[in-house]
Motif scaffolding. Structure first.
Motif, PDB file in Angstrom:
ATOM      1  N   GLU A  34      18.435  24.633  38.648  1.00 47.90           N
ATOM      2  CA  GLU A  34      18.237  23.307  39.235  1.00 47.90           C
ATOM      3  C   GLU A  34      16.879  22.725  38.856  1.00 47.90           C
ATOM      4  OE1 GLU A  34      20.391  21.356  40.882  1.00 47.90           O
ATOM      5  OE2 GLU A  34      21.875  22.875  40.346  1.00 47.90           O
ATOM      6  N   ASP A  35      15.918  23.589  38.581  1.00 51.83           N
ATOM      7  CA  ASP A  35      14.575  23.125  38.244  1.00 51.83           C
ATOM      8  C   ASP A  35      14.506  22.527  36.842  1.00 51.83           C
ATOM      9  OD1 ASP A  35      13.301  24.013  40.681  1.00 51.83           O
ATOM     10  OD2 ASP A  35      13.549  26.052  39.927  1.00 51.83           O
ATOM     11  N   ILE A  36      15.476  22.838  35.998  1.00 58.10           N
ATOM     12  CA  ILE A  36      15.463  22.320  34.624  1.00 58.10           C
ATOM     13  C   ILE A  36      16.709  21.506  34.289  1.00 58.10           C
ATOM     14  CG2 ILE A  36      13.988  24.161  33.727  1.00 58.10           C
ATOM     15  CD1 ILE A  36      16.515  25.567  32.719  1.00 58.10           C
ATOM     16  N   LYS A  37      17.597  21.392  35.256  1.00 56.03           N
ATOM     17  CA  LYS A  37      18.898  20.748  35.018  1.00 56.03           C
ATOM     18  C   LYS A  37      18.753  19.356  34.431  1.00 56.03           C
ATOM     19  CE  LYS A  37      23.166  19.487  37.473  1.00 56.03           C
ATOM     20  NZ  LYS A  37      23.855  19.558  38.798  1.00 56.03           N
ATOM     21  N   ALA A  38      17.844  18.553  34.948  1.00 56.67           N
ATOM     22  CA  ALA A  38      17.691  17.171  34.466  1.00 56.67           C
ATOM     23  C   ALA A  38      17.208  17.134  33.019  1.00 56.67           C
ATOM     24  CB  ALA A  38      16.720  16.409  35.369  1.00 56.67           C
ATOM     25  N   LEU A  39      16.404  18.116  32.638  1.00 56.48           N
ATOM     26  CA  LEU A  39      15.875  18.149  31.268  1.00 56.48           C
ATOM     27  C   LEU A  39      16.956  18.484  30.253  1.00 56.48           C
ATOM     28  CD1 LEU A  39      12.510  20.064  31.821  1.00 56.48           C
ATOM     29  CD2 LEU A  39      12.746  17.676  31.112  1.00 56.48           C
ATOM     30  N   VAL A  40      17.884  19.364  30.623  1.00 58.18           N
ATOM     31  CA  VAL A  40      18.844  19.902  29.656  1.00 58.18           C
ATOM     32  C   VAL A  40      20.217  19.253  29.745  1.00 58.18           C
ATOM     33  CG1 VAL A  40      17.631  22.109  29.706  1.00 58.18           C
ATOM     34  CG2 VAL A  40      19.631  21.788  31.172  1.00 58.18           C
ATOM     35  N   ALA A  41      20.339  18.180  30.512  1.00 58.75           N
ATOM     36  CA  ALA A  41      21.629  17.509  30.677  1.00 58.75           C
ATOM     37  C   ALA A  41      22.215  17.105  29.333  1.00 58.75           C
ATOM     38  CB  ALA A  41      21.456  16.274  31.554  1.00 58.75           C
ATOM     39  N   GLY A  42      23.521  17.327  29.197  1.00 54.20           N
ATOM     40  CA  GLY A  42      24.194  16.995  27.943  1.00 54.20           C
ATOM     41  C   GLY A  42      24.053  15.532  27.572  1.00 54.20           C
ATOM     42  N   ALA A  43      24.029  14.652  28.569  1.00 50.06           N
ATOM     43  CA  ALA A  43      23.898  13.223  28.293  1.00 50.06           C
ATOM     44  C   ALA A  43      22.578  12.909  27.614  1.00 50.06           C
ATOM     45  CB  ALA A  43      24.024  12.427  29.595  1.00 50.06           C
ATOM     46  N   ARG A  44      21.519  13.650  27.973  1.00 51.98           N
ATOM     47  CA  ARG A  44      20.223  13.444  27.333  1.00 51.98           C
ATOM     48  C   ARG A  44      20.264  13.892  25.876  1.00 51.98           C
ATOM     49  NH1 ARG A  44      14.810  14.630  30.689  1.00 51.98           N
ATOM     50  NH2 ARG A  44      14.104  14.056  28.605  1.00 51.98           N
ATOM     51  N   GLY A  45      20.898  15.035  25.618  1.00 52.56           N
ATOM     52  CA  GLY A  45      21.019  15.507  24.239  1.00 52.56           C
ATOM     53  C   GLY A  45      21.828  14.551  23.390  1.00 52.56           C
ATOM     54  N   ARG A  46      22.898  14.038  23.957  1.00 53.06           N
ATOM     55  CA  ARG A  46      23.721  13.070  23.231  1.00 53.06           C
ATOM     56  C   ARG A  46      22.914  11.819  22.911  1.00 53.06           C
ATOM     57  NH1 ARG A  46      29.696  10.817  25.103  1.00 53.06           N
ATOM     58  NH2 ARG A  46      30.096   9.568  23.234  1.00 53.06           N
ATOM     59  N   ALA A  47      22.113  11.352  23.873  1.00 54.70           N
ATOM     60  CA  ALA A  47      21.290  10.171  23.640  1.00 54.70           C
ATOM     61  C   ALA A  47      20.294  10.399  22.515  1.00 54.70           C
ATOM     62  CB  ALA A  47      20.561   9.788  24.932  1.00 54.70           C
ATOM     63  N   ALA A  48      19.730  11.593  22.453  1.00 56.72           N
ATOM     64  CA  ALA A  48      18.792  11.902  21.371  1.00 56.72           C
ATOM     65  C   ALA A  48      19.471  11.794  20.010  1.00 56.72           C
ATOM     66  CB  ALA A  48      18.221  13.311  21.567  1.00 56.72           C
ATOM     67  N   LEU A  49      20.661  12.372  19.902  1.00 64.21           N
ATOM     68  CA  LEU A  49      21.381  12.343  18.628  1.00 64.21           C
ATOM     69  C   LEU A  49      21.782  10.929  18.237  1.00 64.21           C
ATOM     70  CD1 LEU A  49      23.737  15.453  19.000  1.00 64.21           C
ATOM     71  CD2 LEU A  49      21.518  15.330  17.858  1.00 64.21           C
ATOM     72  N   GLU A  50      22.093  10.096  19.217  1.00 62.63           N
ATOM     73  CA  GLU A  50      22.577   8.745  18.925  1.00 62.63           C
ATOM     74  C   GLU A  50      21.451   7.744  18.688  1.00 62.63           C
ATOM     75  OE1 GLU A  50      25.189   7.816  22.154  1.00 62.63           O
ATOM     76  OE2 GLU A  50      26.843   9.026  21.360  1.00 62.63           O
ATOM     77  N   THR A  51      20.322   7.907  19.390  1.00 64.08           N
ATOM     78  CA  THR A  51      19.232   6.943  19.263  1.00 64.08           C
ATOM     79  C   THR A  51      18.200   7.344  18.220  1.00 64.08           C
ATOM     80  OG1 THR A  51      17.862   8.008  20.972  1.00 64.08           O
ATOM     81  CG2 THR A  51      19.490   6.355  21.700  1.00 64.08           C
ATOM     82  N   GLY A  52      18.154   8.626  17.878  1.00 66.53           N
ATOM     83  CA  GLY A  52      17.158   9.101  16.929  1.00 66.53           C
ATOM     84  C   GLY A  52      15.841   9.481  17.569  1.00 66.53           C
ATOM     85  N   ASP A  53      15.782   9.432  18.901  1.00 62.85           N
ATOM     86  CA  ASP A  53      14.564   9.805  19.617  1.00 62.85           C
ATOM     87  C   ASP A  53      14.536  11.317  19.787  1.00 62.85           C
ATOM     88  OD1 ASP A  53      12.458  10.246  21.323  1.00 62.85           O
ATOM     89  OD2 ASP A  53      13.102   8.814  22.859  1.00 62.85           O
ATOM     90  N   THR A  54      13.713  11.988  18.997  1.00 66.05           N
ATOM     91  CA  THR A  54      13.701  13.448  19.007  1.00 66.05           C
ATOM     92  C   THR A  54      13.161  14.026  20.316  1.00 66.05           C
ATOM     93  OG1 THR A  54      11.511  13.470  17.955  1.00 66.05           O
ATOM     94  CG2 THR A  54      13.437  13.602  16.508  1.00 66.05           C
ATOM     95  N   GLU A  55      12.558  13.184  21.152  1.00 69.22           N
ATOM     96  CA  GLU A  55      12.026  13.657  22.425  1.00 69.22           C
ATOM     97  C   GLU A  55      12.917  13.283  23.602  1.00 69.22           C
ATOM     98  OE1 GLU A  55       9.441  15.670  22.620  1.00 69.22           O
ATOM     99  OE2 GLU A  55       9.229  15.573  20.441  1.00 69.22           O
ATOM    100  N   ALA A  56      14.086  12.706  23.321  1.00 68.26           N
ATOM    101  CA  ALA A  56      14.947  12.231  24.406  1.00 68.26           C
ATOM    102  C   ALA A  56      15.714  13.350  25.097  1.00 68.26           C
ATOM    103  CB  ALA A  56      15.922  11.187  23.888  1.00 68.26           C
TER     104      ALA A  56
END
Length: 325
Positions: A259-281
């Motif tokens: 739960e302490d890292i759940k928000a960081l590793v959410a699949g939606a965040r990873g997908r956003a990184a791949l789609e937007t090109g933001d390597t820190e997203a």
């Protein structure tokens, strides 16, 4: 090339594209298959079994060569209707499925009934033996170098591949660090009958992710991945960025839970990184093989290069060990 893997896949070469979340779409799978390897659609990239069937049909409009579907069976934040996805795959006409995560034993009978060959991803010889007993047709054995979840034993491919080849009767694909024809030659010499490449196919022109992500990852070295979820006994290898480093810090804190890292590793965040090109997203998954990658070719260029390099490497090794006259 002809091995027991090509007998299973129906492809020209014993090269398989790894099943990658958000990346295994029709654009990439069809390009890999058209190049003579086995492209793979990732089932859970699609939001529903019906969407998966539509993606399979879309892929068929882009290639007349064999392609497969990956079904990863893991605990998720939201329940997944695995039975429905299995039924969709079974009725789709696809001839090969790649399973990963926990054992596919409960689904094997349905896949076999549909005439589907099963390749199961494993990170340990004991798991591969269990999969063989359950009735899979081949295994992909993932060494510690691999992106995604390389298991908890930390065994690299140089040991894991021959150990699996010695223990199993069914054919194996070598995965983890597979990036070049030299990698493939080494895998074949160690007893594999083909290779699985994930990150290397992610860094191709046809991969449906932002070019900025491809450029960032391809500039990385073998030291630019990191392991997360170690403390949770669910080890995963990802590209080193601000998000993964923050995960490393938080999960080592006393009493830390998911739960302490759940928000960081959410699949939606990873997908956003791949789609937007933001390597820190969000998290970007990548294996240690990025240290051997320095370009972003087409899938056709990559497959032909790997095959040519493999043949040349095996010929060179043969020449080096030839008996003197």
């Amino acid at each position: 090339m002809k091995t027991r893997i090509t007998d299973i896949t129906g492809t020209r070469y014993p090269i398989v594209q790894g099943g990658m979340q958000w990346v295994g779409r029709a654009e990439l799978a069809s390009a890999v298959s058209n190049a003579g390897a086995l492209g793979i659609l990732t089932a859970l990239t699609q939001p529903s079994p019906e969407a998966l069937l539509a993606e399979i049909e879309r892929c068929r409009t882009m290639t007349d060569q064999p392609f497969a579907v990956n079904l990863t069976i893991l605990p998720t934040a939201q329940p997944v209707p695995y039975d429905a996805y299995v039924e969709a795959i079974a009725t789709s006409g696809v001839k090969v499925v790649e399973t990963a995560g926990r054992s596919p034993a409960e689904f094997i009978a349905r896949f076999k009934q549909a005439g589907i060959k099963i390749i199961h991803k494993c990170t340990a010889v004991r798991h591969a033996l269990s999969a063989q007993r359950a009735g899979v047709d081949a295994v992909s054995i993932d060494g510690f170098e691999a992106a995604g979840h390389p298991g908890e034993d930390d065994i690299p491919g140089m040991v894991l591949i021959p150990a699996a080849a010695r223990a199993l009767d069914i054919p194996i694909l070598a995965a983890g660090g597979m990036a070049t024809g030299q990698s493939m030659a080494a895998a074949l010499a160690l007893g594999a009958e083909g290779i699985t490449m994930g990150t290397r196919f992610m860094l191709t022109q046809e991969a449906p992710i932002h070019d900025a992500i491809k450029l960032a990852v391809v500039k990385g070295t073998e030291r630019d991945t990191t392991l997360i979820f170690r403390a949770l006994r669910n080890t995963a290898r990802v590209f080193r960025n601000g998000v993964s480093q923050e995960v490393n810090v938080r999960e080592k804190e006393p009493g830390a839970t998911f739960e302490d890292i759940k928000a960081l590793v959410a699949g939606a965040r990873g997908r956003a990184a791949l789609e937007t090109g933001d390597t820190e997203a969000g998290l970007v998954w990548a294996g240690m093989g990025i240290g051997l990658m320095d370009d972003i070719p087409t899938c056709a260029e990559l497959v032909e290069r790997v095959v040519a390099e493999c043949r040349a490497s095996l010929a060179r090794a043969s020449a080096l060990t030839a008996e003197g006259k």
